[in-house]
Design a protein around this motif. Structure first.
Motif, PDB file in Angstrom:
ATOM      1  N   GLY A 161       0.863  -1.246   0.087  1.00  0.00           N
ATOM      2  CA  GLY A 161       0.047  -0.080  -0.104  1.00  0.00           C
ATOM      3  C   GLY A 161       0.783   1.302   0.077  1.00  0.00           C
ATOM      4  N   ASN A 162       0.112   2.248   0.425  1.00  0.00           N
ATOM      5  CA  ASN A 162       1.082   3.737   0.546  1.00  0.00           C
ATOM      6  C   ASN A 162       0.455   4.584   1.749  1.00  0.00           C
ATOM      7  N   ILE A 163       0.873   4.731   2.691  1.00  0.00           N
ATOM      8  CA  ILE A 163       0.495   5.277   3.767  1.00  0.00           C
ATOM      9  C   ILE A 163       0.460   6.870   3.543  1.00  0.00           C
ATOM     10  N   ILE A 164       1.495   7.296   2.689  1.00  0.00           N
ATOM     11  CA  ILE A 164       1.384   8.767   2.570  1.00  0.00           C
ATOM     12  C   ILE A 164       0.421   9.222   1.361  1.00  0.00           C
ATOM     13  N   ASN A 165       0.366   8.377   0.450  1.00  0.00           N
ATOM     14  CA  ASN A 165      -0.737   8.788  -0.737  1.00  0.00           C
ATOM     15  C   ASN A 165      -1.216   7.514  -1.229  1.00  0.00           C
ATOM     16  N   ALA A 166      -2.616   7.137  -0.741  1.00  0.00           N
ATOM     17  CA  ALA A 166      -3.258   5.960  -0.902  1.00  0.00           C
ATOM     18  C   ALA A 166      -3.786   5.955  -2.446  1.00  0.00           C
ATOM     19  N   GLN A 167      -3.563   6.653  -3.252  1.00  0.00           N
ATOM     20  CA  GLN A 167      -3.596   6.686  -4.764  1.00  0.00           C
ATOM     21  C   GLN A 167      -2.519   6.110  -5.573  1.00  0.00           C
ATOM     22  N   LYS A 168      -1.346   5.832  -4.704  1.00  0.00           N
ATOM     23  CA  LYS A 168      -0.292   5.306  -5.424  1.00  0.00           C
ATOM     24  C   LYS A 168       0.484   4.206  -4.540  1.00  0.00           C
ATOM     25  N   PRO A 169      -0.487   3.065  -4.629  1.00  0.00           N
ATOM     26  CA  PRO A 169       0.012   1.744  -4.068  1.00  0.00           C
ATOM     27  C   PRO A 169       0.893   1.296  -5.104  1.00  0.00           C
ATOM     28  N   LEU A 170       1.693  -0.077  -4.537  1.00  0.00           N
ATOM     29  CA  LEU A 170       2.656  -0.695  -5.447  1.00  0.00           C
ATOM     30  C   LEU A 170       2.194  -1.589  -6.388  1.00  0.00           C
ATOM     31  N   ALA A 171       0.779  -1.797  -6.620  1.00  0.00           N
ATOM     32  CA  ALA A 171       0.111  -2.577  -7.380  1.00  0.00           C
ATOM     33  C   ALA A 171       0.174  -2.331  -8.777  1.00  0.00           C
ATOM     34  N   ARG A 172       0.250  -3.223  -9.851  1.00  0.00           N
ATOM     35  CA  ARG A 172       0.775  -3.146 -10.949  1.00  0.00           C
ATOM     36  C   ARG A 172      -0.159  -2.048 -11.862  1.00  0.00           C
ATOM     37  N   GLU A 173      -1.216  -2.066 -11.583  1.00  0.00           N
ATOM     38  CA  GLU A 173      -2.216  -0.812 -12.300  1.00  0.00           C
ATOM     39  C   GLU A 173      -1.881   0.649 -12.018  1.00  0.00           C
ATOM     40  N   SER A 174      -1.519   0.633 -10.695  1.00  0.00           N
ATOM     41  CA  SER A 174      -1.080   1.828 -10.123  1.00  0.00           C
ATOM     42  C   SER A 174       0.105   2.188 -10.708  1.00  0.00           C
ATOM     43  N   LEU A 175       1.211   1.483 -10.568  1.00  0.00           N
ATOM     44  CA  LEU A 175       2.614   1.695 -11.184  1.00  0.00           C
ATOM     45  C   LEU A 175       2.556   1.773 -12.613  1.00  0.00           C
ATOM     46  N   LYS A 176       2.010   1.263 -13.413  1.00  0.00           N
ATOM     47  CA  LYS A 176       1.843   1.519 -14.551  1.00  0.00           C
ATOM     48  C   LYS A 176       1.018   2.926 -14.960  1.00  0.00           C
ATOM     49  N   ALA A 177       0.145   3.197 -14.274  1.00  0.00           N
ATOM     50  CA  ALA A 177      -0.423   4.619 -14.404  1.00  0.00           C
ATOM     51  C   ALA A 177       0.373   5.546 -13.857  1.00  0.00           C
ATOM     52  N   ASN A 178       1.627   5.391 -13.276  1.00  0.00           N
ATOM     53  CA  ASN A 178       2.353   6.499 -12.993  1.00  0.00           C
ATOM     54  C   ASN A 178       3.701   6.170 -13.737  1.00  0.00           C
ATOM     55  N   GLY A 179       3.881   5.347 -14.836  1.00  0.00           N
ATOM     56  CA  GLY A 179       4.984   5.391 -15.729  1.00  0.00           C
ATOM     57  C   GLY A 179       6.058   4.463 -15.226  1.00  0.00           C
ATOM     58  N   VAL A 180       5.780   3.722 -14.119  1.00  0.00           N
ATOM     59  CA  VAL A 180       6.686   2.591 -13.786  1.00  0.00           C
ATOM     60  C   VAL A 180       6.130   1.307 -14.466  1.00  0.00           C
ATOM     61  N   LYS A 181       7.257   0.635 -15.136  1.00  0.00           N
ATOM     62  CA  LYS A 181       6.700  -0.523 -15.674  1.00  0.00           C
ATOM     63  C   LYS A 181       7.766  -1.735 -15.513  1.00  0.00           C
ATOM     64  N   ASN A 182       8.999  -1.476 -14.907  1.00  0.00           N
ATOM     65  CA  ASN A 182      10.071  -2.383 -14.582  1.00  0.00           C
ATOM     66  C   ASN A 182      10.722  -1.920 -13.555  1.00  0.00           C
ATOM     67  N   ALA A 183      11.783  -2.975 -13.006  1.00  0.00           N
ATOM     68  CA  ALA A 183      12.606  -2.683 -11.766  1.00  0.00           C
ATOM     69  C   ALA A 183      13.710  -1.278 -12.003  1.00  0.00           C
ATOM     70  N   LYS A 184      13.892  -1.164 -13.400  1.00  0.00           N
ATOM     71  CA  LYS A 184      14.800   0.138 -13.733  1.00  0.00           C
ATOM     72  C   LYS A 184      13.802   1.353 -13.304  1.00  0.00           C
ATOM     73  N   ASP A 185      12.538   1.376 -13.766  1.00  0.00           N
ATOM     74  CA  ASP A 185      11.734   2.517 -13.290  1.00  0.00           C
ATOM     75  C   ASP A 185      11.567   2.545 -11.697  1.00  0.00           C
ATOM     76  N   ILE A 186      11.287   1.563 -11.014  1.00  0.00           N
ATOM     77  CA  ILE A 186      11.125   1.619  -9.619  1.00  0.00           C
ATOM     78  C   ILE A 186      12.445   2.182  -8.929  1.00  0.00           C
ATOM     79  N   ILE A 187      13.641   1.854  -9.395  1.00  0.00           N
ATOM     80  CA  ILE A 187      14.731   2.301  -8.897  1.00  0.00           C
ATOM     81  C   ILE A 187      14.787   3.742  -9.154  1.00  0.00           C
ATOM     82  N   GLY A 188      14.364   4.256 -10.530  1.00  0.00           N
ATOM     83  CA  GLY A 188      14.397   5.609 -10.439  1.00  0.00           C
ATOM     84  C   GLY A 188      13.638   6.191  -9.520  1.00  0.00           C
ATOM     85  N   LYS A 189      12.246   5.695  -9.374  1.00  0.00           N
ATOM     86  CA  LYS A 189      11.549   6.378  -8.218  1.00  0.00           C
ATOM     87  C   LYS A 189      12.316   6.630  -6.898  1.00  0.00           C
ATOM     88  N   MET A 190      12.867   5.475  -6.607  1.00  0.00           N
ATOM     89  CA  MET A 190      13.640   5.337  -5.293  1.00  0.00           C
ATOM     90  C   MET A 190      14.611   6.511  -5.372  1.00  0.00           C
TER      91      MET A 190
END
Length: 110
Positions: free
Chosen positions: A49-78
């Motif tokens: 989930g996401n306690i800061i912004n409930a609209q941005k959990p780590l679920a596939r649909e949410s990640l995809k909607a925020n431009g996160v599609k792969n491990a490299k994208d997640i690392i970029g967000k980190m």
């Protein structure tokens, strides 16, 4: 003179002990993505989930909607997160740790 030798030895032992976990990972052991996630991410992302912004959990649909599609994208967000998320630079989370976390997120919450 004897004091400085003891102090140096004590410091050396302390430094070695403090970094021994990191050194184990450098030797090629596979990092546990779940363990790293729990250590660095689970406080804000419990169960994906996401306690800061409930609209941005780590679920596939949410990640995809925020431009996160792969491990490299997640690392970029980190490394360069949006508002509300802590920045995790390479000193805080190594590239190897970040990759293990990203792969764990993709495998677990998608």
């Amino acid at each position: 003179m004897k004091k400085s030798i003891i102090s140096s030895s004590t410091l050396l032992i302390f430094c070695f002990s403090a970094t021994s976990g990191f050194c184990d990972n450098v030797k090629g052991e596979k990092l546990d993505g779940k363990k790293e996630f729990e250590k660095h991410c689970a406080v804000c992302h419990p169960n994906g989930g996401n306690i800061i912004n409930a609209q941005k959990p780590l679920a596939r649909e949410s990640l995809k909607a925020n431009g996160v599609k792969n491990a490299k994208d997640i690392i970029g967000k980190m490394r360069k997160p949006g508002p509300g998320m802590t920045k995790f630079d390479v000193k805080t989370i190594s590239n190897k740790e970040a990759k293990a976390i990203a792969e764990y997120i993709l495998k677990t919450f998608n």
